[in-house]
Design an enzyme around this catalytic site. Structure first.
Site, PDB file in Angstrom:
ATOM      1  N   CYS A 133       0.870  -1.171   0.000  1.00 12.06           N
ATOM      2  CA  CYS A 133       0.000   0.000   0.000  1.00 12.06           C
ATOM      3  C   CYS A 133       0.910   1.224   0.000  1.00 12.06           C
ATOM      4  CB  CYS A 133      -0.930  -0.023   1.213  1.00 12.06           C
ATOM      5  SG  CYS A 133      -0.071  -0.037   2.800  1.00 12.06           S
TER       6      CYS A 133
ATOM      7  N   HIS B 276      37.035 -14.963  13.524  1.00 11.52           N
ATOM      8  CA  HIS B 276      36.210 -16.175  13.531  1.00 11.52           C
ATOM      9  C   HIS B 276      35.229 -16.087  14.696  1.00 11.52           C
ATOM     10  CE1 HIS B 276      35.042 -20.410  13.865  1.00 11.52           C
ATOM     11  NE2 HIS B 276      35.589 -20.619  12.670  1.00 11.52           N
TER      12      HIS B 276
END
Length: 616
Positions: A28, A553
């Site tokens: 919309c 990591h």
């Protein structure tokens, strides 16, 4: 910085559970509207934290993602391209969403679909009635003028012929012929019938099948010559019957006589069913419900309870049923005493949301809360409820308390409205007493704002909700003769020997440190470039402009999570600046998967440096 529409669409799509979980998509003016097959597969929190998304909520079976005017259409186009979902209309999404609703929600949604379209006419009539009445009080002689008579007639028209408006709208919703629906509505307020508001003066009865079979005080075939002014539910039921019968006849009557047989049969059968069964039964039931609702909101305790519970019904998508109650009150010539409750509840959401916006230090939350609060002050509360208050919960509870306090004021003072369909600041146009209405709004706002401002905390809660995290203090974890490596994630730095992974603990890949994270954001440790990004997003390689190669990591053995809980904000070969957000990781998901969330930082080319020092 301009929004990357493609990236926004990709991120939204990635959290929806796949293409098969999207039944239909449309947009919309401000929202991406999606009908979802299984809501449990949708990661709402991740969508809320997507750049460009201002809020997410479920309403009437739709997942509605608030993006904003002028932007949503561009994101929608990219979403269709990314997802491969066929573009649909808002009606397609509504239909797909409704199919997944339980029957009682579909019933309430249907009532909303019938009454919402006629609200502009009711609001206009209510405003005009209030204006005419005010002029009559302000100018004593005005009430006896032709102008007063004309304006009073114009103002009353919508309520006098309300059954016709309801019938036309219901016919559209149920798929019937709107003109046949109009005939049924007109029939129920025909001048040959005694006006429904004059029932106490008596009315005549038609006995279509004689006086034979009596059921209590009712004779089979009895038709009361009484109009249905002041009623709405009997009209809806009658038009539903009419539409169902019409559609059945269209399928079974031969085409060559369908034009004559179907309309005639539909009108006659529906008229008999309406005046002999539907009208008498449902008008009585409706009167009982309206009397109960009127008593409830006139009672201070009942009004306070409904003021508190009103936002809960908004969350459940049940608030459209109040239109039926309000229209019933107005149709019977009473003030709409339900509107002050809705206004108190909505304005309290404004107060709580604004308090969050003013107090939070989180940029994302502030950018969402302040505009959402302004919308709530005008009676549009979904962005405030779903984007802010319910998300942090304490503001939602504070708003419930504020709504109860304001509703209590409305009940004690007997406040009402001359129409329905508007609340908040626009409610001044229809409030019966502007001064009392001001007090109601002020009490609702002050209570909700005050409680929220005192109780709201956004430090730990924001992190858990995946929002913008506070900036971390920058310190170096490695120093070299060519440059330094800053700590890429906030938390406690630990020596490599304490890392719960033998490879990293033994520094097989190079000089290493571990970080026990206190948040879930990895940032760039220097100015440089992304040289590697694992597909699972659990690890990233970066190289500084001075040639320091670093591997970051996230977690131990998190490669097994296949990217679940990890989100990258850069890609391979991107240029990066120190402190730039690289990856977000969900600490809770990592822990739930049974993995330590330690972040390991490794200088993979450490042998190239003669003066490399570690922080731990």
């Amino acid at each position: 910085m301009a929004l990357d529409y493609r990236k926004c669409a990709e991120e939204i799509y990635s959290h929806l559970g796949g293409k098969d979980n999207i039944a239909s998509a449309a947009h919309c003016a401000t929202r991406l509207r999606l009908a979802i097959v299984d809501n449990s597969k949708v990661d709402v929190k991740a969508i809320e934290n997507t750049e460009g998304v201002q809020g997410v909520f479920n309403s009437n079976g739709q997942l509605q993602i608030i993006i904003g005017t002028g932007t949503v259409n561009k994101v929608y186009d990219e979403f269709i391209a990314v997802s491969g979902v066929a573009a649909g209309s808002k009606e397609d999404v509504k239909a797909a969403a409704a199919a997944n609703m339980p029957w009682w929600k579909r019933l309430i949604k249907t009532l909303g679909d019938v009454f919402v379209p006629i609200l502009p006419a009711i609001v206009a009539a209510g405003l005009m009635m209030g204006l005419v009445e005010a002029l009559g009080h302000a100018i004593p002689n005005f009430a006896s003028t032709d102008w007063y008579g004309f304006l009073d007639m114009a103002a009353n028209t919508a309520f006098t012929f309300l059954p016709v408006l309801v019938a036309i709208s219901a016919a559209k919703v149920f798929g019937g012929n709107v003109y046949l629906g109009a005939v049924i509505g007109l029939m129920m307020v025909h001048p040959s019938l005694t006006n429904g508001w004059n029932a106490a003066d008596g009315y005549k009865v038609w006995y279509l099948f004689g006086h034979g079979l009596k059921i209590g005080s009712y004779t089979l075939g009895q038709v009361n010559q009484l109009g249905y002014q002041g009623h709405v539910i009997p009209i809806v039921i009658s038009v539903y019957v009419m539409s169902s019968l019409e559609k059945w006849l269209h399928k079974h009557v031969p085409e060559m006589i369908d034009l004559f047989v179907t309309p005639l049969t539909t009108v006659v059968v529906t008229a008999l069913a309406t005046f002999m069964v539907i009208g008498p039964i449902f008008s009585a039931l409706e009167t009982l419900v309206l009397n109960g609702a009127t008593w409830l909101v006139a009672n201070p305790i009942g009004a306070a309870a409904m003021g508190a519970l009103y936002p809960v019904t908004v969350v459940m998508g049940l608030h459209h049923m109040y239109n039926t109650i309000e229209l019933g009150m107005l149709a019977q010539g009473h003030l709409n005493t339900w509107m002050p409750i809705a206004s108190a509840a909505n304005f309290a959401q404004f107060g709580a949301c604004l308090a969050v916006g003013l107090k939070t230090r989180d940029r994302h939350t502030k950018a969402l809360a302040v505009p959402a609060s302004m919308s709530a002050s005008l009676g549009i509360t979904e962005p405030a409820i779903f984007g802010v208050n319910l998300r942090f919960f304490k503001p939602f509870v504070a708003a419930m308390i504020g709504g109860a306090a304001g509703s209590l004021v409305g009940a004690i003072t007997g406040l009402g409205a001359t129409a329905n369909g508007v609340t908040g600041l626009p409610g001044y146009l229809i409030a019966s007493n502007p001064l009392t209405y001001t007090i109601l709004l002020a009490v609702s706002f002050a209570v909700a704002f005050g409680i929220t401002f005192v109780t709201f905390r956004d430090n730990k809660e924001v992190e858990e909700e995946g929002g913008e995290e506070p900036e971390m203090e920058t310190k170096d974890v490695f120093t070299t003769e060519k440059g330094n490596v800053a700590q890429p994630v906030a938390g406690k730095v630990i020596p490599a020997s304490e890392i719960a992974d033998p490879m990293f603990a033994q520094e097989t890949m190079g000089p290493s440190v571990g970080i026990e994270p206190s948040n879930g954001t990895v940032v760039a440790p220097f100015d440089g470039k992304v040289t590697m990004l694992f597909p699972t997003k659990h690890a990233i390689g970066v190289t500084s402009k001075d040639g320091i190669e670093v591997l970051i990591h996230i977690g131990i053995d998190t490669v097994a999570m296949n990217g679940d809980g990890f989100e990258a904000f850069v890609k391979q070969d991107d240029e990066i600046t120190k402190g730039q957000k690289l990856i977000h990781f969900d600490r809770k998901k990592i822990k739930d998967a049974g993995h330590p969330d330690t972040v390991i930082v490794v200088v993979t080319n450490g042998a190239q440096f003669t003066d490399l020092k570690k922080a731990a």
